[in-house]
Design a protein around this motif. Sequence first.
Motif, PDB file in Angstrom:
ATOM      1  N   LEU A 100      46.318  -4.303  32.947  1.00  0.00           N
ATOM      2  CA  LEU A 100      47.380  -5.274  33.210  1.00  0.00           C
ATOM      3  C   LEU A 100      48.528  -4.632  33.981  1.00  0.00           C
ATOM      4  O   LEU A 100      49.039  -5.194  34.947  1.00  0.00           O
ATOM      5  CB  LEU A 100      47.897  -5.853  31.892  1.00  0.00           C
ATOM      6  CG  LEU A 100      47.272  -7.149  31.372  1.00  0.00           C
ATOM      7  CD1 LEU A 100      47.871  -7.509  30.029  1.00  0.00           C
ATOM      8  CD2 LEU A 100      47.462  -8.284  32.362  1.00  0.00           C
ATOM      9  N   ARG A 101      48.953  -3.470  33.549  1.00  0.00           N
ATOM     10  CA  ARG A 101      50.063  -2.791  34.217  1.00  0.00           C
ATOM     11  C   ARG A 101      49.706  -2.430  35.649  1.00  0.00           C
ATOM     12  O   ARG A 101      50.538  -2.538  36.561  1.00  0.00           O
ATOM     13  CB  ARG A 101      50.446  -1.543  33.433  1.00  0.00           C
ATOM     14  CG  ARG A 101      51.194  -1.840  32.127  1.00  0.00           C
ATOM     15  CD  ARG A 101      51.372  -0.584  31.320  1.00  0.00           C
ATOM     16  NE  ARG A 101      52.249  -0.770  30.171  1.00  0.00           N
ATOM     17  CZ  ARG A 101      52.391   0.105  29.198  1.00  0.00           C
ATOM     18  NH1 ARG A 101      51.700   1.257  29.233  1.00  0.00           N
ATOM     19  NH2 ARG A 101      53.199  -0.144  28.199  1.00  0.00           N
ATOM     20  N   GLN A 102      48.473  -1.969  35.857  1.00  0.00           N
ATOM     21  CA  GLN A 102      48.052  -1.578  37.204  1.00  0.00           C
ATOM     22  C   GLN A 102      48.064  -2.782  38.142  1.00  0.00           C
ATOM     23  O   GLN A 102      48.542  -2.694  39.275  1.00  0.00           O
ATOM     24  CB  GLN A 102      46.646  -0.968  37.138  1.00  0.00           C
ATOM     25  CG  GLN A 102      46.560   0.370  36.430  1.00  0.00           C
ATOM     26  CD  GLN A 102      47.101   1.513  37.263  1.00  0.00           C
ATOM     27  OE1 GLN A 102      47.261   1.398  38.467  1.00  0.00           O
ATOM     28  NE2 GLN A 102      47.410   2.621  36.617  1.00  0.00           N
ATOM     29  N   ARG A 153      43.436 -14.339  29.492  1.00  0.00           N
ATOM     30  CA  ARG A 153      42.446 -13.892  28.511  1.00  0.00           C
ATOM     31  C   ARG A 153      43.126 -13.194  27.335  1.00  0.00           C
ATOM     32  O   ARG A 153      42.763 -13.414  26.171  1.00  0.00           O
ATOM     33  CB  ARG A 153      41.434 -12.952  29.166  1.00  0.00           C
ATOM     34  CG  ARG A 153      40.270 -12.582  28.255  1.00  0.00           C
ATOM     35  CD  ARG A 153      39.148 -11.929  29.054  1.00  0.00           C
ATOM     36  NE  ARG A 153      39.576 -10.641  29.555  1.00  0.00           N
ATOM     37  CZ  ARG A 153      39.499  -9.512  28.849  1.00  0.00           C
ATOM     38  NH1 ARG A 153      39.052  -9.535  27.615  1.00  0.00           N
ATOM     39  NH2 ARG A 153      39.870  -8.370  29.366  1.00  0.00           N
ATOM     40  N   VAL A 154      44.133 -12.357  27.629  1.00  0.00           N
ATOM     41  CA  VAL A 154      44.865 -11.684  26.552  1.00  0.00           C
ATOM     42  C   VAL A 154      45.590 -12.709  25.687  1.00  0.00           C
ATOM     43  O   VAL A 154      45.585 -12.618  24.456  1.00  0.00           O
ATOM     44  CB  VAL A 154      45.855 -10.654  27.138  1.00  0.00           C
ATOM     45  CG1 VAL A 154      46.797 -10.137  26.058  1.00  0.00           C
ATOM     46  CG2 VAL A 154      45.103  -9.498  27.771  1.00  0.00           C
ATOM     47  N   GLY A 178      57.544  -6.053  30.267  1.00  0.00           N
ATOM     48  CA  GLY A 178      57.938  -5.720  28.906  1.00  0.00           C
ATOM     49  C   GLY A 178      57.181  -6.490  27.847  1.00  0.00           C
ATOM     50  O   GLY A 178      57.118  -6.049  26.691  1.00  0.00           O
ATOM     51  N   ILE A 179      56.594  -7.633  28.206  1.00  0.00           N
ATOM     52  CA  ILE A 179      55.886  -8.416  27.190  1.00  0.00           C
ATOM     53  C   ILE A 179      54.439  -7.959  27.016  1.00  0.00           C
ATOM     54  O   ILE A 179      53.775  -8.393  26.065  1.00  0.00           O
ATOM     55  CB  ILE A 179      55.904  -9.926  27.517  1.00  0.00           C
ATOM     56  CG1 ILE A 179      54.954 -10.252  28.673  1.00  0.00           C
ATOM     57  CG2 ILE A 179      57.302 -10.387  27.859  1.00  0.00           C
ATOM     58  CD1 ILE A 179      54.836 -11.734  28.911  1.00  0.00           C
ATOM     59  N   PHE A 180      53.951  -7.090  27.909  1.00  0.00           N
ATOM     60  CA  PHE A 180      52.550  -6.694  27.828  1.00  0.00           C
ATOM     61  C   PHE A 180      52.235  -5.982  26.517  1.00  0.00           C
ATOM     62  O   PHE A 180      51.220  -6.240  25.874  1.00  0.00           O
ATOM     63  CB  PHE A 180      52.168  -5.808  29.014  1.00  0.00           C
ATOM     64  CG  PHE A 180      52.149  -6.535  30.333  1.00  0.00           C
ATOM     65  CD1 PHE A 180      52.078  -7.910  30.381  1.00  0.00           C
ATOM     66  CD2 PHE A 180      52.207  -5.837  31.529  1.00  0.00           C
ATOM     67  CE1 PHE A 180      52.071  -8.593  31.584  1.00  0.00           C
ATOM     68  CE2 PHE A 180      52.201  -6.503  32.737  1.00  0.00           C
ATOM     69  CZ  PHE A 180      52.128  -7.881  32.767  1.00  0.00           C
ATOM     70  N   ILE A 240      49.535  -7.492  23.935  1.00  0.00           N
ATOM     71  CA  ILE A 240      48.326  -6.717  23.679  1.00  0.00           C
ATOM     72  C   ILE A 240      48.216  -6.411  22.190  1.00  0.00           C
ATOM     73  O   ILE A 240      47.138  -6.512  21.590  1.00  0.00           O
ATOM     74  CB  ILE A 240      48.338  -5.421  24.512  1.00  0.00           C
ATOM     75  CG1 ILE A 240      48.048  -5.738  25.981  1.00  0.00           C
ATOM     76  CG2 ILE A 240      47.328  -4.419  23.977  1.00  0.00           C
ATOM     77  CD1 ILE A 240      46.646  -6.202  26.263  1.00  0.00           C
ATOM     78  N   GLY A 241      49.338  -6.038  21.579  1.00  0.00           N
ATOM     79  CA  GLY A 241      49.316  -5.787  20.143  1.00  0.00           C
ATOM     80  C   GLY A 241      48.950  -7.013  19.338  1.00  0.00           C
ATOM     81  O   GLY A 241      48.203  -6.934  18.347  1.00  0.00           O
ATOM     82  N   GLU A 242      49.471  -8.180  19.755  1.00  0.00           N
ATOM     83  CA  GLU A 242      49.134  -9.421  19.055  1.00  0.00           C
ATOM     84  C   GLU A 242      47.666  -9.773  19.220  1.00  0.00           C
ATOM     85  O   GLU A 242      47.003 -10.200  18.269  1.00  0.00           O
ATOM     86  CB  GLU A 242      50.012 -10.557  19.589  1.00  0.00           C
ATOM     87  CG  GLU A 242      51.434 -10.518  19.091  1.00  0.00           C
ATOM     88  CD  GLU A 242      51.512 -10.793  17.603  1.00  0.00           C
ATOM     89  OE1 GLU A 242      51.156 -11.899  17.178  1.00  0.00           O
ATOM     90  OE2 GLU A 242      51.916  -9.879  16.866  1.00  0.00           O
ATOM     91  N   ALA A 243      47.126  -9.605  20.441  1.00  0.00           N
ATOM     92  CA  ALA A 243      45.712  -9.889  20.672  1.00  0.00           C
ATOM     93  C   ALA A 243      44.834  -8.952  19.853  1.00  0.00           C
ATOM     94  O   ALA A 243      43.817  -9.368  19.269  1.00  0.00           O
ATOM     95  CB  ALA A 243      45.400  -9.758  22.159  1.00  0.00           C
TER      96      ALA A 243
END
Length: 428
Positions: free
Chosen positions: A65-67, A100-101, A328-330, A334-337
């Motif tokens: 995602l970051r990339q 998807r996330v 910043g929300i990634f 990701i942690g929630e998913a």
Amino acid sequence: MTEPNNDAPTPGPRDRFIPLRKSDILDGLITHFTLDDALAGELRQFAHILGAILHQQYFDELDRLRQTYFYFDPDIGRAAHLSADALDAAYRGLSDEFVRVLTEANFVEIKHEEILRAFTEHALVRVKIKAPLTDYRDVRMFRRGHHRETISIPALFGLRRRSLEIEVYDDVVLMVATRPDVVGAEPRLSLLSARGSASKVRGGAVLFKYFRHIPRWDLEALFPNVRVVMGIRQQLTLGVPALVGGVPILLKLASTLTVLFVVAGFYLGLSGTLHDNDTQQALAALSGLFALGAFILRQWGNFHRQSLIHQKQLTDNIYYRNVNNNSGIFNYLIGEAEEQDWKEALLAYCGLVSAPGELTHDALRTRIEDLLLQRFSLGLSFNVDAALAKLRELRLLTETADAVSVIALPDAIAQLERVWGRLLPSPS
């Protein structure tokens, strides 16, 4: 301003979000199935290895995602080395990965019709607002969890207040893609910075915003670059006093304005006659002009003051509900998913391993939903397909034509250890 329809049913299916701590679920499962110390220890070991595997998998997803977001981050300059086709492909990849996330974190996309309806219905934000939709290439909203609240709103021009029951979304994520700029043109979307100056957002950028506790009818207020506009009631509030106060001044000026031109012509040498009282009437005309100018300035100030009051109301209701923005929300999503995946896989495995025989998909869903209702008082829709897909990926699932089962707990722990071993880099 249209009032929300309180009798409307809750939109969409039941939530799939499981709002429980991991430790609460694990302890609840041990208690619900009355496991002895040995089995409880094995289940905790299974849950620990499962969490480690999912954490590693989602770490790779976070990196992807970051990339991809690098090319669309509004805080980073344009990726000039990429062609338009390559940027379009990267945007589709970013959008698909992000959605998807969100889906794995049990977010549900808000329908476009519901967003459009929010343009005319407001709950906490009691002002008329407008968002420049032509500046956006794509707008998508996602929500997770909902509840109902009773709020107090002004009525009868603020003379009294009344109660209104509204539906509130617990979490809302907004994805806004700006249109790519035309070569040589200025960026079309500008956002006000903290200093009040316009800070340009480059064309083609993608904005992510995460909000919490947003009324269903205030979705429009979440748009970037939203501005307050005067409704008919506010226009009448300012316009009627202006008309009542301005007409007498204009009528008085109409009778003295001619004298003012005569006096001005006399002193400029354009006319040679001047009556005794012309100077007094000219001074009265000048006083009237000054009064008219002061009146116009006062009404202009009232208009801007009212606009600022409305803008502050909008800011006060939205600013403190903004949790995070852009990249910043990634980490949070990701942690929630990852957590939702863990909870679903663990619940599905326990539901199957404790069953006397094989279960169909529907039977497993009902079994887990009943467990969540009895043990945790949660009435939600269990995402059985996602849970079984994860168990299938980890090779813990045994499937027949119309039913499924899982391998025994000791064998499942051994299988997870093999999966974990493959995830670790081999020593050089």
